[in-house]
Design a protein around this motif. Structure first.
Motif: not given
Ligand code: GDP
Ligand code: IMO
Ligand code: MG
Length: 416
Positions: A9-13, A34-38, A290-292, A324-326, A404-406
């Motif tokens: 869902e974007g937990k990492g960010k 898990a794979g959390h992307t920052i 998938g990040s993983t 929401v940008d997507v 709200i992340s965009y």
């Molecule tokens: P997590 O497992 O919940 O931490 O999420 P992931 O990192 O696996 O997947 C979320 C993906 O969406 C990552 O590549 C993030 O960089 C990206 N992401 C997070 N927030 C946003 C956003 O608001 N907009 C866009 N376009 N990408 C986002």
């Protein structure tokens, strides 16, 4: 910070973003599935086991009891962070009670998935998560503190031999993996290990704040998710208490994260999965891979009854909406408000609904243009249909949307 869908869902960010306001960031369950992307200056860090507060000086990161650790993955991840200049040994603490994933756990995961056919396949990340948690509840698992004990090698061999009895045709690589496992254990020995519950209690007594970082999402929870297509741990709010060792009344704000649409990696029901053309469009725009495992994520529309279910189950107090940008620039964004099952309309989600006959019911469609990529937009900067979309979600689940992340960037977030 809990995922309210099927993970990613974007937990990492968001955890990275909130970390600065906390003393400790703690993982409480899951492992390298898990794979959390920052993203930092357009460079991605993908964290599998290390909490997403690790990039911040002055924030302590903690891997709690409920986590399963693969020393091989850990040492790769630690290497990546060290090369980037992150002082990980100073910032990270490990709980003695976390479980170790052996190379043979991964072999067992592969075998279990191979033995399942057709509809029975789970679509596991094959990281050994299920077999490792099975050994934990089977009371034969290897705990992290044992790496400092005289009996470590013995216990390791006993467990490995037990696995070898069950494995029919292990791949020859597990022997090499064993070497890498022990190298990884050497890396783990460099970190400060603590008695998990005492550590947490002392932090709380000293009035320090802890941000618990969930992995996976509520619909993958072993009890309350879409069983059997789930992971093997408690991803919902209760997992925080068991995984870290604290009483429920210590849990304060409960942040729930949801994408503005839905994705799912792996098998299992996905009521609002989009038609192939629409799905492909979301996959492309959202870079939904998938990040993983690098697998394409299945994509579809927001499922409000399922979101309400996750919000209520966790007692979410603040909702955070990502990506929401997507959806900006799409002709129509659908909103699922209920289901039809055998001619009946159902408004409430449950993992026990008849998923084979279910159809989503969509109502009002939304459309908004592409968003500006500028930092820190305000709510009023968003196109009106997007504002309405967000307000609709809030109204339906009865919880305010506070962030709200965009975009992927650290500053591409709107605070309300
Ligand atoms: P997590 O497992 O919940 O931490 O999420 P992931 O990192 O696996 O997947 C979320 C993906 O969406 C990552 O590549 C993030 O960089 C990206 N992401 C997070 N927030 C946003 C956003 O608001 N907009 C866009 N376009 N990408 C986002
Ligand atoms: P994060 O923390 C998305 C899915 C797998 C599979 C099921 C079981 O990045 O959100 P497992 O390996 O646990 O036996 O797999 O759960 N899964 C995830 N999907 N994000 C994750 O983590 C996931 N972790 C596991 O795809 O369907
Ligand atoms: Mg992820």
């Amino acid at each position: 910070m809990l995922g309210l869908q099927w993970g990613d869902e974007g937990k990492g960010k968001l955890v990275d973003q909130l970390s600065k306001s906390y003393d400790v960031v703690a993982r409480f369950q899951g492992g390298p599935n898990a794979g959390h992307t920052i993203y930092v200056n357009e460079k991605p860090f993908v964290l599998h086991q290390i909490p997403s507060g690790i990039l911040h000086e002055g924030v302590e990161n903690f891997i709690g009891n409920g986590v399963v650790i693969d020393p091989i993955v850990f040492s790769e991840e630690a290497g990546q962070l060290k090369r980037a200049g992150v002082l990980i040994t100073e910032r990270l603490r490990l709980s003695q009670g976390a479980m170790l994933i052996l190379p043979t756990h991964r072999e067992l995961d592969i075998q279990e998935e191979r033995f399942r056919s057709g509809q029975d396949k789970i679509g596991s990340t094959l990281r050994g998560i299920g077999p490792c948690y099975q050994d934990k509840v089977g009371r034969r698992g290897l705990r992290l503190h044992e790496i400092h004990g005289a009996e470590f090698k013995n216990h390791y061999e006993k467990l490995r031999n037990y696995h070898l009895q069950i494995l029919k045709d292990p791949s020859p690589e597990w022997k090499e993996e064993e070497e890498r496992f022990f190298e990884g254990v050497e890396e783990l020995r460099q970190y400060k290990m603590v008695e998990g519950q005492t550590y947490v209690q002392e932090k709380l007594k000293a009035q320090q704040s802890i941000l618990a970082e969930g992995a996976q999402g509520t619909l993958l929870d072993v009890d309350h998710g879409t069983y059997p297509y789930v992971t093997s741990s408690s991803t919902q709010v209760g997992g925080v208490c068991t995984g870290l060792g604290l009483a429920p009344w210590h849990v304060g704000e409960i942040f729930g994260v949801t994408k503005a649409y839905c994705t799912r990696v792996g098998e299992g029901p996905f009521i609002t999965q989009a038609l192939p053309k629409e799905e492909h469009m979301i996959q492309e725009r959202g870079e939904e891979r998938g990040s993983t495992t690098g697998r394409l994520r299945r994509c579809g529309w927001i499922d409000l009854p399922a979101l309400r279910y996750a919000v209520q189950l966790n007692g979410v107090t603040q909702l955070m909406l990502t990506k929401v940008d997507v959806l900006g620039g799409l002709d129509s964004v659908k909103v699922c408000v209920g289901y039809e099952i055998g001619g009946d309309q159902v408004k409430v989600f449950s993992p026990h609904l008849n998923m084979t006959e279910i159809r989503p019911l969509y109502d009002e469609e939304y459309a908004w243009e592409k968003l500006s990529r500028e930092d820190r937009l305000s709510f009023e900067d968003f196109p009106i249909p997007l504002q309405k979309y967000i307000e609709r979600i809030e109204k339906e689940v009865d919880v305010p949307v506070s962030r709200i992340s965009y975009g992927v960037g650290r500053e591409q977030v709107c605070l309300r």
